[in-house]
Design an enzyme around this catalytic site. Structure first.
Site, PDB file in Angstrom:
ATOM      1  N   LYS A  75      -3.472  -8.966 -10.106  1.00  0.00           N
ATOM      2  CA  LYS A  75      -4.466  -9.420  -9.124  1.00  0.00           C
ATOM      3  C   LYS A  75      -5.690  -8.500  -9.194  1.00  0.00           C
ATOM      4  CE  LYS A  75      -5.779  -8.962  -4.447  1.00  0.00           C
ATOM      5  NZ  LYS A  75      -5.906  -8.249  -3.281  1.00  0.00           N
ATOM      6  N   LYS A 103       0.839  -1.202   0.000  1.00  0.00           N
ATOM      7  CA  LYS A 103       0.000   0.000   0.000  1.00  0.00           C
ATOM      8  C   LYS A 103       0.875   1.255   0.000  1.00  0.00           C
ATOM      9  CE  LYS A 103      -4.177  -2.089   1.784  1.00  0.00           C
ATOM     10  NZ  LYS A 103      -4.824  -2.645   2.951  1.00  0.00           N
ATOM     11  N   LYS A 136      -9.900  -3.973  -5.711  1.00  0.00           N
ATOM     12  CA  LYS A 136     -10.629  -2.699  -5.742  1.00  0.00           C
ATOM     13  C   LYS A 136      -9.662  -1.543  -5.903  1.00  0.00           C
ATOM     14  CE  LYS A 136     -13.502  -4.697  -2.332  1.00  0.00           C
ATOM     15  NZ  LYS A 136     -12.822  -5.098  -1.100  1.00  0.00           N
TER      16      LYS A 136
HETATM   17  P1  ADP Z   1      -9.432  -5.930  -2.528  1.00  0.00           P
HETATM   18  O1  ADP Z   1      -8.018  -6.330  -2.833  1.00  0.00           O
HETATM   19  O2  ADP Z   1     -10.259  -5.840  -3.746  1.00  0.00           O
HETATM   20  O3  ADP Z   1      -9.532  -4.681  -1.678  1.00  0.00           O
HETATM   21  P2  ADP Z   1     -10.088  -7.315  -0.117  1.00  0.00           P
HETATM   22  O4  ADP Z   1      -8.720  -7.068   0.407  1.00  0.00           O
HETATM   23  O5  ADP Z   1     -11.221  -6.574   0.504  1.00  0.00           O
HETATM   24  O6  ADP Z   1     -10.076  -7.104  -1.688  1.00  0.00           O
HETATM   25  O7  ADP Z   1     -10.365  -8.864  -0.046  1.00  0.00           O
HETATM   26  C1  ADP Z   1     -11.528  -9.508   0.473  1.00  0.00           C
HETATM   27  C2  ADP Z   1     -11.356 -11.000   0.363  1.00  0.00           C
HETATM   28  O8  ADP Z   1     -11.310 -11.378  -1.016  1.00  0.00           O
HETATM   29  C3  ADP Z   1     -10.052 -11.524   0.971  1.00  0.00           C
HETATM   30  O9  ADP Z   1     -10.263 -12.778   1.564  1.00  0.00           O
HETATM   31  C4  ADP Z   1      -9.128 -11.623  -0.197  1.00  0.00           C
HETATM   32  O10 ADP Z   1      -8.118 -12.575   0.006  1.00  0.00           O
HETATM   33  C5  ADP Z   1     -10.088 -12.043  -1.307  1.00  0.00           C
HETATM   34  N1  ADP Z   1      -9.612 -11.533  -2.602  1.00  0.00           N
HETATM   35  C6  ADP Z   1      -9.481 -10.255  -2.979  1.00  0.00           C
HETATM   36  N2  ADP Z   1      -9.015 -10.150  -4.237  1.00  0.00           N
HETATM   37  C7  ADP Z   1      -8.828 -11.420  -4.653  1.00  0.00           C
HETATM   38  C8  ADP Z   1      -8.372 -11.995  -5.865  1.00  0.00           C
HETATM   39  N3  ADP Z   1      -8.009 -11.243  -6.893  1.00  0.00           N
HETATM   40  N4  ADP Z   1      -8.299 -13.332  -5.950  1.00  0.00           N
HETATM   41  C9  ADP Z   1      -8.673 -14.117  -4.905  1.00  0.00           C
HETATM   42  N5  ADP Z   1      -9.126 -13.645  -3.735  1.00  0.00           N
HETATM   43  C10 ADP Z   1      -9.206 -12.315  -3.599  1.00  0.00           C
END
Ligand code: ADP
Ligand code: TRP
Length: 326
Positions: A190, A111, A193
């Protein structure tokens, strides 16, 4: 029966990465386990500092989860900020965490590398997450691969706390599917959001179709076989069983396949799979009181569990001083 627990940040529209990485697995777990699931709005506060946005995202995330199948009558489902005891246990845990552990957090370092400001909340994010898990006696924690290190830190904190103060917390296990690679975004990175490369689960047909059509592909000539190690292939595979995946690989190997046709098909597949959830979502949006009532019931149930662990932790560290020898 195990206690399965996980949370998701309301930091933007939930996307296919969230669904396949965490949400769909949680929803399956609720059938045969005791499921604890929450929307982590305290965590989102580390990056969203806009009152309207945080509130809207929080309610939207709760509605999305319920629309996708999370049943608040079978599970304990709540919003993190409605059980503020997690803040107190975060403080208790903070005192057994070395700064070096937080310095090594890759999620935090990523981040910062992307230019985010390092506030103390962002830095201590893993302690609040550990608190989320330990305060509710979570045994199995389904998360995507990117959360593996946070889970290791949580285990570390539980073990340390127990060694120092006595057995208070359960040491949880991460549940990360070996087969599930991270879901790629439309740019092949990956899906996240914060990378602007997501395919949202809900949203207008036009917007989502456009996202599917924008999945990056290489410029391999139509007369040559196509690479299966690509975002398009990996995304499509999520919707297919083993046989379907094999067939898709054969199509990629066959000359004449057009990426545009495959993207269109993938969109149709997505649309059909999520259509019933879309209808449920519309229903819930029109019955907000029902959603709020279920979240309140969930918070009450979660709060009772938190109180027990917190009382034991307070006692263990010496905050209960009434019986002290003086
Ligand atoms: P983001 O990266 O979009 O902010 P979060 O950190 O809120 O997502 O992740 C919420 C859940 O979804 C977590 O358990 C995370 O490991 C899973 N997750 C997020 N992005 C992915 C991805 N690209 N592939 C698999 N799992 C994901
Ligand atoms: N850090 C997790 C994420 O970004 C969200 C989270 C917060 C969480 N508390 C949790 C996940 C407790 C599992 C258990 O995805």
């Amino acid at each position: 029966m195990k206690r399965v627990l996980s949370g998701i940040q309301p930091s933007g529209d939930l996307h296919l990465g969230n669904y396949f990485g965490m949400m769909s697995r949680m929803i399956k777990y609720q059938e045969e386990n005791e499921l604890f699931c929450f929307i982590v709005n305290y965590h989102a506060l580390t990056t969203i500092q806009d009152k309207e946005k945080l509130a809207t995202n929080t309610l939207n995330a709760a509605i999305d989860f319920m629309a996708l199948g999370l049943d608040p009558d079978k599970s304990t489902f709540w919003v993190q900020g409605d059980v503020p005891q997690v803040c107190e246990s975060t403080w208790l845990l903070s005192n057994i965490v070395n700064v070096g552990l937080l310095d090594r957090a890759t999620s935090y370092k990523n981040k910062l590398a992307r230019g985010m400001k390092a506030n103390v909340g962002l830095y201590s994010y893993p302690i609040l997450m550990a608190s989320d898990i330990l305060l509710f006696g979570g045994e199995i924690v389904p998360v995507g691969k990117d959360q593996k290190q946070h889970l290791e830190m949580t285990r570390d904190m539980a073990i340390r706390f127990n060694q120092k103060f006595g057995e208070v917390f359960i040491v949880p296990e991460a549940d990360i599917e070996n087969t599930t690679q991270l879901v790629p975004g439309i740019d092949g990175q990956k899906m996240s959001k914060s990378y602007g490369n997501t395919i949202p689960i809900f949203g207008s047909e036009k917007t989502i179709r456009k996202r599917f059509m924008s999945i990056v592909t290489d410029s391999t000539d139509i007369d040559l076989p196509k690479d299966t190690d690509s975002a398009l292939f990996h995304l499509y595979s999520l919707f297919l069983d083993e046989k379907g995946q094999k067939e898709l690989a054969e199509r990629f190997a066959t000359i004449g396949m057009r990426y545009g046709d495959v993207k269109q098909e993938l969109f149709d597949c997505f649309w059909m799979q999520f259509l019933p959830f879309r209808e449920k979502r519309d229903y819930l949006c029109n019955h907000k009181d029902h959603v709020l009532q279920k979240l309140k019931e969930g918070a009450d149930k979660a709060s009772a569990v938190a109180d027990t662990y917190l009382t034991n932790a307070r006692e263990a560290v010496g905050l209960h001083y009434g019986d002290a020898n003086v």
